[in-house]
Design a protein around this motif. Structure first.
Motif, PDB file in Angstrom:
ATOM      1  N   GLU A  18       0.860  -1.179   0.000  1.00  0.00           N
ATOM      2  CA  GLU A  18       0.000   0.000   0.000  1.00  0.00           C
ATOM      3  C   GLU A  18       0.892   1.223   0.000  1.00  0.00           C
ATOM      4  OE1 GLU A  18      -3.498   2.217   2.595  1.00  0.00           O
ATOM      5  OE2 GLU A  18      -3.240   0.042   2.731  1.00  0.00           O
ATOM      6  N   SER A  19       0.700   2.075  -0.975  1.00  0.00           N
ATOM      7  CA  SER A  19       1.533   3.261  -1.135  1.00  0.00           C
ATOM      8  C   SER A  19       1.106   4.359  -0.165  1.00  0.00           C
ATOM      9  CB  SER A  19       1.429   3.770  -2.577  1.00  0.00           C
ATOM     10  OG  SER A  19       2.055   5.022  -2.721  1.00  0.00           O
ATOM     11  N   ALA A  20       2.027   4.769   0.696  1.00  0.00           N
ATOM     12  CA  ALA A  20       1.719   5.824   1.667  1.00  0.00           C
ATOM     13  C   ALA A  20       1.470   7.161   0.988  1.00  0.00           C
ATOM     14  CB  ALA A  20       2.876   5.962   2.662  1.00  0.00           C
ATOM     15  N   TYR A  21       1.972   7.338  -0.212  1.00  0.00           N
ATOM     16  CA  TYR A  21       1.831   8.614  -0.904  1.00  0.00           C
ATOM     17  C   TYR A  21       0.410   8.877  -1.395  1.00  0.00           C
ATOM     18  CZ  TYR A  21       6.954   9.138  -1.097  1.00  0.00           C
ATOM     19  OH  TYR A  21       8.287   9.281  -0.785  1.00  0.00           O
ATOM     20  N   ASP A  22      -0.262   7.805  -1.847  1.00  0.00           N
ATOM     21  CA  ASP A  22      -1.586   8.006  -2.448  1.00  0.00           C
ATOM     22  C   ASP A  22      -2.609   6.942  -2.066  1.00  0.00           C
ATOM     23  OD1 ASP A  22      -0.512   5.881  -3.828  1.00  0.00           O
ATOM     24  OD2 ASP A  22      -0.366   6.915  -5.751  1.00  0.00           O
ATOM     25  N   GLY A  23      -2.235   6.000  -1.214  1.00  0.00           N
ATOM     26  CA  GLY A  23      -3.166   4.973  -0.762  1.00  0.00           C
ATOM     27  C   GLY A  23      -3.431   3.872  -1.771  1.00  0.00           C
TER      28      GLY A  23
ATOM     29  N   ARG B 299       6.695   8.678  -9.931  1.00  0.00           N
ATOM     30  CA  ARG B 299       7.033   9.383 -11.164  1.00  0.00           C
ATOM     31  C   ARG B 299       6.439  10.788 -11.193  1.00  0.00           C
ATOM     32  NH1 ARG B 299       6.470   3.630 -14.462  1.00  0.00           N
ATOM     33  NH2 ARG B 299       7.995   2.635 -13.068  1.00  0.00           N
ATOM     34  N   ALA B 300       5.319  10.983 -10.487  1.00  0.00           N
ATOM     35  CA  ALA B 300       4.759  12.332 -10.370  1.00  0.00           C
ATOM     36  C   ALA B 300       5.677  13.202  -9.515  1.00  0.00           C
ATOM     37  CB  ALA B 300       3.363  12.273  -9.759  1.00  0.00           C
ATOM     38  N   LYS B 301       6.268  12.609  -8.497  1.00  0.00           N
ATOM     39  CA  LYS B 301       7.189  13.331  -7.614  1.00  0.00           C
ATOM     40  C   LYS B 301       8.457  13.724  -8.357  1.00  0.00           C
ATOM     41  CE  LYS B 301      10.089  12.587  -3.508  1.00  0.00           C
ATOM     42  NZ  LYS B 301      10.447  11.635  -2.429  1.00  0.00           N
ATOM     43  N   GLY B 302       9.012  12.802  -9.121  1.00  0.00           N
ATOM     44  CA  GLY B 302      10.245  13.089  -9.848  1.00  0.00           C
ATOM     45  C   GLY B 302      11.357  13.512  -8.903  1.00  0.00           C
ATOM     46  N   ASP B 303      12.013  14.632  -9.212  1.00  0.00           N
ATOM     47  CA  ASP B 303      13.111  15.109  -8.368  1.00  0.00           C
ATOM     48  C   ASP B 303      12.699  16.353  -7.582  1.00  0.00           C
ATOM     49  OD1 ASP B 303      13.027  17.021 -10.341  1.00  0.00           O
ATOM     50  OD2 ASP B 303      15.151  16.953 -10.829  1.00  0.00           O
ATOM     51  N   GLN B 304      11.388  16.549  -7.396  1.00  0.00           N
ATOM     52  CA  GLN B 304      10.888  17.764  -6.757  1.00  0.00           C
ATOM     53  C   GLN B 304      10.996  17.704  -5.230  1.00  0.00           C
ATOM     54  OE1 GLN B 304       7.257  19.378  -9.149  1.00  0.00           O
ATOM     55  NE2 GLN B 304       7.111  17.150  -9.237  1.00  0.00           N
ATOM     56  N   ASP B 305      11.194  18.880  -4.627  1.00  0.00           N
ATOM     57  CA  ASP B 305      11.241  18.961  -3.170  1.00  0.00           C
ATOM     58  C   ASP B 305       9.842  19.288  -2.640  1.00  0.00           C
ATOM     59  OD1 ASP B 305      10.760  21.841  -2.777  1.00  0.00           O
ATOM     60  OD2 ASP B 305      12.763  22.165  -3.594  1.00  0.00           O
ATOM     61  N   PRO B 306       9.639  19.321  -1.305  1.00  0.00           N
ATOM     62  CA  PRO B 306       8.299  19.535  -0.754  1.00  0.00           C
ATOM     63  C   PRO B 306       7.653  20.878  -1.085  1.00  0.00           C
ATOM     64  CG  PRO B 306       9.681  18.462   0.869  1.00  0.00           C
ATOM     65  CD  PRO B 306      10.589  18.890  -0.255  1.00  0.00           C
TER      66      PRO B 306
END
Length: 214
Positions: A103-108, A162-169
């Motif tokens: 279960e992905s904590a990022y999006d459930g 992949r949506a996150k990529g290399d982005q910071d918060p």
């Protein structure tokens, strides 16, 4: 100084010997248990200790400069280790993960096929490069990319990774808002240990996320 003797000393020595005996029987934890939770106050203190700097150039960057995944057994690697650590009802072929539930904590989102699961670097490799890792050698970058001691590696849905990529918060946050507190704490823990810098926008976003911790 007087040497302690008598029944109490004997009991103390026995307890110590038993502790050593038990420790010696425990097999090494090759997958690495998830690090204990960090409280929001401690994370905020660590955040305050990070150097604020502009993001460095991406010149010279390549994922190959962060060698991963390292072998953890015959025909398996750190990816398998994290899949096994973060999954439930995990099925193995040797030490290679071939099935289970995640279960992905990022999006459930849930997955039963390991090919649908990515191992996310909490602090992305490219972000690390821009915040100090460009000055490391490849061996240290490999240690960072395969770090199972800090909360740097997490099994999540491929789409969220992949949506996150290399982005910071300041640029991307998990769709699951209930995970924001833990996400911020883990991000800070990793950057603090590896002595990476943060941008002013990144620090502001982390501060806001940590204020939501209870």
């Amino acid at each position: 100084m007087r040497t302690r003797s008598g029944p109490r000393a004997a009991v103390t020595a026995l307890v110590a010997a038993l502790a050593l005996g038990v420790a010696g029987c425990v097999p090494p934890d090759e997958t690495g248990a998830p690090p204990p939770p960090t409280d929001g106050g401690n994370a905020a203190q660590q955040l305050g200790q990070l150097t604020v700097a502009n993001a460095a150039s991406m010149k010279g960057y390549s994922r190959d400069r962060f060698p991963h995944w390292r072998n953890t057994g015959k025909n398996c690697d750190v990816r398998d280790s994290i899949l096994q650590r973060d999954g439930k009802d995990v099925k193995l072929s040797g030490c290679n993960v071939v099935g289970g539930r995640w279960e992905s904590a990022y999006d459930g989102r849930s997955a039963t096929d390991p090919s649908d699961v990515d191992i996310d670097h909490m602090v992305p490799l490219a972000n690390a490069w821009r915040s100090g890792a460009d000055e490391w050698d490849d061996a240290k970058r490999g240690d960072f990319a395969n770090d199972t001691t800090r909360p740097q590696l997490l099994a999540v849905s491929a789409s969220s990774n992949r949506a996150k990529g290399d982005q910071d918060p300041s640029q991307w946050k998990p769709a699951n808002r209930s995970y924001w507190c833990q996400y911020a704490k883990d991000w800070v823990t990793v950057k603090h240990h590896w002595r990476l810098t943060v941008t002013s926008a990144e620090k502001a976003a982390l501060t806001d996320m940590l204020e939501g911790c209870r």
